[in-house]
Design a protein around this motif. Structure first.
Motif: not given
Length: 391
Positions: A157-159, A180-184
């Motif tokens: 999921g990208v923000r 940045g940052a994202l969840q996996i």
């Protein structure tokens, strides 16, 4: 018998009449051409239809799957949800999703656009990478905007960030983040689909299931993480147990959730979370290989495309193609000796040939160089006709 003077007079008269007729035809044709030009100039600029992605750059050869057949992909083409793109060896192409994001699809990659919805202030993009590598440049998402990446072994999921995703030959997924940052999470943990099946009144069940999403690894700038195919398979078993319990609870539910059901559900949720942490190693520092690969993200262009929803006119986009000889398709783009290297404004964009779109009026400085050959420089101003140049 006609006299010589009379014959000259008739000849001169004929020439005058022919000249007048020719002038009238020229004026008529010119007016028609001017009217056509005026109509073309007054027309709306070329704009991507809502829910479509624009092909902005191609180096080498790329294809789109249409009616079960791979068709050559062209610069300026539009893609939509359901389309699949394949990029050949020693090639890459770039897609732009409105003003929201742009991606570079690397060589030997297959990418499917599963969902594509673009709207001012909203939007939903979902990409599925079956094989290969894709670099992403995603703007900061707002409100209801979503950008999701899927592979066989992971969901992300990208923000709003810059990152790369590579699917290796064993089916594993490597996520490397530049900024940045994202969840996996492993793809086997389909918690969103499970939540969608819940009755809305069961808030306690919803809260428990959301704990799984909250436990997803967050990969920050200068970090990478690998989810192997084995890890995805190992975590699938614990999630199946949770899924079966939730389905049983939904089927047996009358008015409310019993305490015994709640306790068992809590145990299964914790089991899923523990399973992920056991089989998936946490994010680590970027490897030198990943760091080098991510440098290409800075070369991804974001074109100022027209905004269809707000009816804001953008610049007219024109295709420019460069073809170079000699060209050796057998040599990798990363190899120093080889086919001609093409630079735009000092930055490498490809070897052998490339096609891209540029705003009307742009001034380009293009350099073509190859070992053993003199350097060739082209200074091009982008006109309405575009152009194909051979070097």
């Amino acid at each position: 018998m006609i006299s010589f003077n009379r014959l000259c007079f008739l000849s001169i008269l004929f020439i005058i009449l022919l000249s007048m007729l020719t002038s009238m035809l020229i004026i008529t044709c010119r007016r028609a051409a001017e009217e056509q030009f005026a109509e073309r100039s007054a027309a709306e600029p070329s704009a991507p239809a809502q829910n479509k992605a624009l092909v902005t750059f191609i180096s080498g050869v790329s294809f789109v799957l249409q009616q079960n057949d791979w068709q050559p992909l062209g610069i300026g083409d539009y893609l939509q949800g359901g389309d699949t793109v394949k990029v050949a060896e020693d090639s890459y192409c770039e897609l732009q999703f409105g003003g929201l994001a742009a991606v570079r699809i690397e060589a030997n990659t297959i990418l499917a656009i599963e969902e594509l919805f673009l709207e001012s202030g909203a939007g939903n993009i979902s990409l599925n990478i079956a094989a290969g590598s894709v670099l992403h440049k995603v703007g900061k998402l707002r409100g209801d905007q979503k950008f999701d990446i899927k592979t066989m072994t992971a969901v992300m999921g990208v923000r709003g960030t810059r990152f790369g995703v590579r699917v290796d030959e064993k089916g594993g997924t490597l996520l490397a983040v530049k900024s940045g940052a994202l969840q996996i999470m492993p793809a086997s943990i389909g918690v969103d689909g499970l939540i969608a099946r819940l009755p809305e009144k069961e808030e306690r069940v919803l809260e428990l299931l959301q704990k799984i999403g909250d436990s997803a690894y967050t990969v920050a700038a200068d970090q990478e993480i690998l989810i192997t195919k084995q890890a995805s398979m190992e975590t699938e078993a614990s999630f199946k147990e949770l899924e079966e319990l939730v389905d049983t609870i939904i089927a047996e539910m009358e008015t409310t959730l019993s305490e015994e059901q709640f306790r068992l559900l809590d145990q299964r949720v914790e089991g899923v979370i523990q399973s992920v942490s056991s089989f998936v190693a946490p994010p680590a520092e970027l490897s030198e290989e990943s760091r080098k690969a991510l440098e290409a993200i800075e070369g991804i262009r974001m074109i100022d495309v027209p905004d269809v929803v707000s009816e804001i006119k953008g610049p007219e986009l024109v295709a420019i193609t460069i073809k170079v000889e000699p060209q050796d398709a057998e040599i990798s783009i990363n190899t120093l000796p080889g086919d001609a290297l093409i630079l735009i404004n000092g930055k490498p964009v490809g070897r052998g040939n490339f096609s891209s779109t540029f705003p009307l009026g742009n001034k380009l400085s293009i350099t073509v160089c190859r070992d053993g050959y003199e350097e060739k420089r082209l200074n091009i101003t982008v006109t309405e006709r575009g152009g194909s140049y051979e070097v």
